[in-house]
Design a protein around this motif. Structure first.
Motif, short mmCIF file in Angstrom:
data_model
loop_
_atom_site.label_atom_id
_atom_site.label_comp_id
_atom_site.label_asym_id
_atom_site.label_seq_id
_atom_site.Cartn_x
_atom_site.Cartn_y
_atom_site.Cartn_z
N ILE A 77 1.00 -1.15 0.15
CA ILE A 77 0.11 -0.02 0.03
C ILE A 77 0.92 1.27 -0.20
O ILE A 77 0.53 2.34 -0.38
CB ILE A 77 -0.89 -0.40 0.96
CG1 ILE A 77 -2.34 -1.15 1.07
CG2 ILE A 77 -1.57 0.98 1.49
CD1 ILE A 77 -3.02 -1.21 1.86
N MET A 92 -5.19 -9.42 -1.25
CA MET A 92 -5.81 -7.96 -0.42
C MET A 92 -7.69 -8.13 -0.31
O MET A 92 -7.85 -7.48 -1.90
CB MET A 92 -4.91 -7.15 -0.75
CG MET A 92 -5.82 -5.97 0.27
SD MET A 92 -4.55 -4.49 0.08
CE MET A 92 -2.62 -4.90 0.38
N ARG A 98 -8.96 -0.58 5.13
CA ARG A 98 -7.94 -0.25 3.77
C ARG A 98 -8.31 0.60 2.80
O ARG A 98 -8.05 1.25 2.29
CB ARG A 98 -7.71 -1.49 3.35
CG ARG A 98 -7.29 -2.30 3.68
CD ARG A 98 -6.32 -3.97 2.95
NE ARG A 98 -5.34 -4.75 3.66
CZ ARG A 98 -5.85 -5.95 4.10
NH1 ARG A 98 -6.65 -6.87 3.17
NH2 ARG A 98 -5.13 -6.73 4.72
N SER A 163 -1.50 -7.57 9.11
CA SER A 163 -1.60 -6.49 8.64
C SER A 163 -2.72 -6.74 7.88
O SER A 163 -3.01 -6.96 6.41
CB SER A 163 -0.80 -5.38 7.55
OG SER A 163 -0.07 -5.16 9.44
N GLY A 239 -6.23 -3.17 -5.75
CA GLY A 239 -6.07 -2.19 -4.90
C GLY A 239 -5.83 -1.37 -5.43
O GLY A 239 -4.28 -1.32 -6.36
#
Length: 280
Positions: A77, A92, A98, A163, A239
């Protein structure tokens, strides 16, 4: 060559199609490279797995020239938001936390999560075996099951990858029940599980199933219920920076096409032996 050294290098692919208008005419995709069979580095140094095959297919559909780089999970990220990469395809899950810092495409896979224990573990008969708990629609059922699991898990050490949605689940439901130990990778907590340093792990069921193919893991077994949605999110997506609306639209269109024509189903059955196709 060690995995760490591989992470410092760049491993890339490029579609044969014309490029779309984007930074340097290349879509820079980043993955972890240590999450088999979703994404991993083969002995020869090349990336492979479900998401690598899918990324290539999506780039073809977008008529994009793409490259993929393997980075450490914790840097995915930050490197995206720093403008060093353009898209994350790394198993992810889409979560509210997020979504505070990045955007996502629509989902391309539905995650399923469960516990793994050593074969001779006293946790081998956790209640809920064969039951799937949707944390969005059955929160009461989840709480009731945690209450049922508590006497067995109390005082045990649970390994999760840091995480991740697994760590978020442990923090929400099990923080006062087990000692949660976070690891950099799935391989690391699996190693501690089989050496007896922890009592159980919680992770993506597909990844755990793949891990059990290793000779050192053959005595391990998945136990208890499976969990979806809730802290695990609605699914797994690409992402993206929140500002990249044009790139999001292209990924959304390509993923929808791959879902509708059965490509996601074909690739998931190839790599997982189960269909993780999300609902349209």
């Amino acid at each position: 060559m060690t995995f760490k050294k591989l992470m410092m290098g760049t491993i890339m692919f490029a579609s044969a199609c014309a490029s779309i208008a984007h930074a340097d005419d290349v879509v820079r995709i980043v993955t972890e490279g240590g999450y088999a069979p979703w994404n991993f580095v083969k002995p020869g140094g090349q990336l492979d797995g479900f998401e690598i095959d899918l990324a290539k297919d999506l780039c073809d559909r977008m008529k994009a020239r793409c490259e993929i780089t393997a980075h450490d999970w914790d840097s995915l990220i930050p490197s995206l938001n720093a403008g060093q990469t353009d898209a994350i395809i790394a198993g992810m899950s889409i979560t509210p936390k997020r979504q505070e810092v990045i955007g996502f495409s629509r989902t391309y896979a539905a995650p399923i999560n469960t516990f793994l224990v050593a074969g001779d573990s006293p946790l081998g008969s956790l209640p809920g075996q064969g039951k799937n708990i949707n944390l969005d629609t059955d929160e009461a059922g989840a709480q009731a099951l945690v209450k049922e699991l508590t006497p067995l898990l109390k005082g045990k050490v649970l390994g999760v990858q840091g995480s991740t949605t697994a760590s978020a689940f442990a923090e929400k439901y099990l923080v006062n029940v087990v000692e949660v130990r976070e690891y950099k990778t799935v391989d690391a907590h699996n190693m501690d599980l089989m050496s007896g340093r922890i009592d159980a792990v919680l992770a993506n069921a597909v990844v755990l199933k793949q891990s059990m193919k290793d000779p050192s893991m053959q005595e391990a077994k998945m136990v208890g219920p499976t969990f979806t949605n809730g802290v695990f999110g609605p699914g797994i997506g690409v992402g993206l920076r929140k500002s990249d609306s044009a790139l999001k639209a292209k990924f959304d269109e390509a993923i929808t096409s791959a879902v509708k024509d059965g490509t996601v189903k074909k690739l998931s059955e190839k790599w997982f032996s189960v269909d993780v196709t999300p609902s349209e």
